[in-house]
Motif scaffolding. Structure first.
Motif, PDB file in Angstrom:
ATOM      1  N   GLY A   1       0.871  -1.147   0.217  1.00 33.02           N
ATOM      2  CA  GLY A   1       0.100   0.014   0.183  1.00 33.02           C
ATOM      3  C   GLY A   1       0.903   1.247   0.043  1.00 33.02           C
ATOM      4  N   GLU A   2       1.966   1.288   0.776  1.00 34.01           N
ATOM      5  CA  GLU A   2       2.805   2.335   0.752  1.00 34.01           C
ATOM      6  C   GLU A   2       3.607   2.706  -0.694  1.00 34.01           C
ATOM      7  N   VAL A   3       3.803   1.631  -1.098  1.00 34.92           N
ATOM      8  CA  VAL A   3       4.442   1.538  -2.526  1.00 34.92           C
ATOM      9  C   VAL A   3       3.441   2.156  -3.568  1.00 34.92           C
ATOM     10  N   LEU A   4       2.253   1.728  -3.438  1.00 38.19           N
ATOM     11  CA  LEU A   4       1.272   2.263  -4.388  1.00 38.19           C
ATOM     12  C   LEU A   4       0.924   3.942  -4.050  1.00 38.19           C
ATOM     13  N   ASP A   5       1.014   4.118  -3.033  1.00 39.62           N
ATOM     14  CA  ASP A   5       0.982   5.459  -2.396  1.00 39.62           C
ATOM     15  C   ASP A   5       1.899   6.425  -3.214  1.00 39.62           C
ATOM     16  N   GLU A   6       3.200   5.980  -3.093  1.00 37.36           N
ATOM     17  CA  GLU A   6       4.380   6.631  -3.699  1.00 37.36           C
ATOM     18  C   GLU A   6       4.022   6.779  -5.341  1.00 37.36           C
ATOM     19  N   ALA A   7       3.595   5.529  -5.913  1.00 35.38           N
ATOM     20  CA  ALA A   7       3.211   5.390  -7.307  1.00 35.38           C
ATOM     21  C   ALA A   7       2.096   6.883  -7.588  1.00 35.38           C
ATOM     22  N   GLU A   8       1.368   6.528  -6.723  1.00 31.32           N
ATOM     23  CA  GLU A   8       0.163   7.632  -6.995  1.00 31.32           C
ATOM     24  C   GLU A   8       0.429   9.053  -6.928  1.00 31.32           C
ATOM     25  N   ARG A   9       1.509   9.354  -6.210  1.00 36.23           N
ATOM     26  CA  ARG A   9       1.992  10.643  -6.356  1.00 36.23           C
ATOM     27  C   ARG A   9       2.534  11.003  -7.662  1.00 36.23           C
ATOM     28  N   VAL A  10       3.132  10.043  -8.251  1.00 35.32           N
ATOM     29  CA  VAL A  10       3.958  10.206  -9.441  1.00 35.32           C
ATOM     30  C   VAL A  10       2.908  10.069 -10.437  1.00 35.32           C
ATOM     31  N   PHE A  11       2.047   9.128 -10.555  1.00 34.79           N
ATOM     32  CA  PHE A  11       1.223   9.046 -11.722  1.00 34.79           C
ATOM     33  C   PHE A  11      -0.253   9.593 -11.432  1.00 34.79           C
ATOM     34  N   HIS A  12      -0.679   9.904 -10.112  1.00 33.90           N
ATOM     35  CA  HIS A  12      -1.932  10.420  -9.882  1.00 33.90           C
ATOM     36  C   HIS A  12      -2.964   9.374  -9.985  1.00 33.90           C
ATOM     37  N   ALA A  13      -3.113   8.651 -11.114  1.00 35.13           N
ATOM     38  CA  ALA A  13      -4.269   7.429 -10.620  1.00 35.13           C
ATOM     39  C   ALA A  13      -3.791   6.146 -11.210  1.00 35.13           C
ATOM     40  N   LEU A  14      -3.977   5.352 -10.623  1.00 32.21           N
ATOM     41  CA  LEU A  14      -3.851   3.896 -10.790  1.00 32.21           C
ATOM     42  C   LEU A  14      -4.908   2.817 -10.221  1.00 32.21           C
ATOM     43  N   ASP A  15      -4.796   1.744 -10.586  1.00 33.19           N
ATOM     44  CA  ASP A  15      -5.868   0.462 -10.171  1.00 33.19           C
ATOM     45  C   ASP A  15      -5.246   0.029  -9.118  1.00 33.19           C
ATOM     46  N   ARG A  16      -5.838   0.108  -8.007  1.00 28.27           N
ATOM     47  CA  ARG A  16      -5.230  -0.599  -6.766  1.00 28.27           C
ATOM     48  C   ARG A  16      -5.476  -1.962  -6.509  1.00 28.27           C
ATOM     49  N   LYS A  17      -6.251  -2.663  -7.466  1.00 26.60           N
ATOM     50  CA  LYS A  17      -6.338  -3.997  -7.204  1.00 26.60           C
ATOM     51  C   LYS A  17      -5.095  -4.938  -7.442  1.00 26.60           C
ATOM     52  N   VAL A  18      -4.090  -4.037  -7.940  1.00 29.21           N
ATOM     53  CA  VAL A  18      -2.589  -4.688  -8.092  1.00 29.21           C
ATOM     54  C   VAL A  18      -2.019  -4.757  -6.557  1.00 29.21           C
ATOM     55  N   LEU A  19      -2.637  -4.373  -5.468  1.00 30.40           N
ATOM     56  CA  LEU A  19      -2.192  -4.383  -4.316  1.00 30.40           C
ATOM     57  C   LEU A  19      -1.884  -6.111  -3.852  1.00 30.40           C
ATOM     58  N   PHE A  20      -2.800  -6.886  -4.038  1.00 30.85           N
ATOM     59  CA  PHE A  20      -2.546  -8.276  -3.728  1.00 30.85           C
ATOM     60  C   PHE A  20      -1.260  -9.044  -4.325  1.00 30.85           C
ATOM     61  N   PRO A  21      -1.290  -8.863  -5.641  1.00 36.80           N
ATOM     62  CA  PRO A  21      -0.200  -9.505  -6.352  1.00 36.80           C
ATOM     63  C   PRO A  21       0.868  -8.975  -6.008  1.00 36.80           C
ATOM     64  N   LEU A  22       0.960  -7.471  -5.878  1.00 37.44           N
ATOM     65  CA  LEU A  22       2.324  -6.605  -5.514  1.00 37.44           C
ATOM     66  C   LEU A  22       2.640  -7.083  -3.809  1.00 37.44           C
ATOM     67  N   ALA A  23       1.860  -7.277  -2.965  1.00 37.29           N
ATOM     68  CA  ALA A  23       2.218  -7.555  -1.648  1.00 37.29           C
ATOM     69  C   ALA A  23       2.795  -9.362  -1.739  1.00 37.29           C
ATOM     70  N   ASP A  24       2.092 -10.024  -2.230  1.00 33.13           N
ATOM     71  CA  ASP A  24       2.522 -11.310  -2.428  1.00 33.13           C
ATOM     72  C   ASP A  24       3.744 -11.612  -3.055  1.00 33.13           C
TER      73      ASP A  24
END
Length: 281
Positions: free
Chosen positions: A77-100
């Motif tokens: 979630g923290e990594v996606l927060d950082e990515a969101e600051r750069v790209f502004h919008a992203l699909d957060r359903k990637v959280l689960f495979p990313l965390a895995d």
């Protein structure tokens, strides 16, 4: 209003929305602190909700949320927060495979297992901003689990971020990087030396291959056929491009339009000229 079905840790709970009966993961500082199963809660503005109705390449979101150490859900979630600051919008359903992925990466590091990613340099250049966002995981892991993560693992994390931005599978981004590597390796073999990945000709070749793969996957075609001219003007590069296209087709399991050969040959010729020119300078 949400009813808690499982408290994962102080910062994560699995719950069911009262109206829709849909399952969600709520992540946020203190989201699970002092909470109990069946307790009803409201999501706070600082919390992030993740739907558990999705199915990913690694399994259903429900199964992943239950099996992944909650710490790595927070880290992802923290990594996606950082990515969101750069790209502004992203699909957060990637959280689960990313965390895995991050959880298993840490296990590999702790077990002193080396992972090799021959596409790291290509990923770093193809998906430059995604790679920069993925690098945020270095400091997060240092603070949270006291491990040092390598560039090869960050390359894979960058692909997950790219997937979240472009709504395409990680495997598709990996195929783009593999196609670039096929062409670059062929040129390196012909020139007898490594290509400068910071050169303009390399970047042109890389971007051309990227869009060539995208066209093949989307069924798009180039209009102008330059094959007759290029095959006579640069016969060696044309033959190399033809062989590369056939190899890329096998990897992608789809047909490349023959028109692509001439354009790829043109970029290969530029790289060869640049590399041989720098050698003779």
């Amino acid at each position: 209003m949400y009813r808690i079905t499982k408290v994962l840790n102080h910062n994560a709970v699995i719950c069911v929305e009262a109206d829709s009966n849909r399952q969600y993961l709520i992540l946020g500082k203190g989201a699970g602190f002092g909470k109990k199963v069946s307790e009803r809660i409201e999501a706070r503005p600082s919390d992030t909700l993740y739907s558990l109705s999705e199915t990913t390449d690694r399994g259903s979101a429900v199964q992943l949320a239950a099996s992944i150490d909650p710490l790595y859900l927070e880290i992802a979630g923290e990594v996606l927060d950082e990515a969101e600051r750069v790209f502004h919008a992203l699909d957060r359903k990637v959280l689960f495979p990313l965390a895995d992925h991050i959880e298993y990466a840490v296990k590999r590091i702790l077990n002193h297992e080396q992972i090799s990613n021959p596409l790291t340099d290509d990923i770093r250049l193809l998906f430059h901003m995604e790679y920069k966002a993925a690098e945020s995981v270095r400091e997060i892991l240092r603070k949270r689990v006291h491990v040092e993560i390598g560039d090869d693992e960050i390359g894979y994390i960058a692909l997950h971020i790219h997937s979240a931005i472009n709504d395409e599978k990680v495997s598709k981004a990996m195929q783009m990087a593999q196609a670039v590597r096929i062409c670059v390796s062929a040129v390196e073999k012909a020139c007898g030396k490594k290509i400068d990945i910071l050169s303009l000709s390399y970047n042109r070749l890389m971007n051309h291959v990227r869009y060539m793969v995208a066209r093949a996957m989307n069924g798009e075609q180039l209009k102008l056929n330059m094959n007759d001219y290029i095959s006579v003007k640069f016969p060696e590069s044309f033959q190399m491009a033809k062989e590369n296209c056939r190899e890329i087709e096998k990897m992608l399991k789809c047909k490349l339009d023959d028109v692509e050969i001439g354009y790829l040959a043109m970029h290969i010729e530029r790289v060869k000229c640049d590399e041989l020119g720098s050698e003779n300078a």
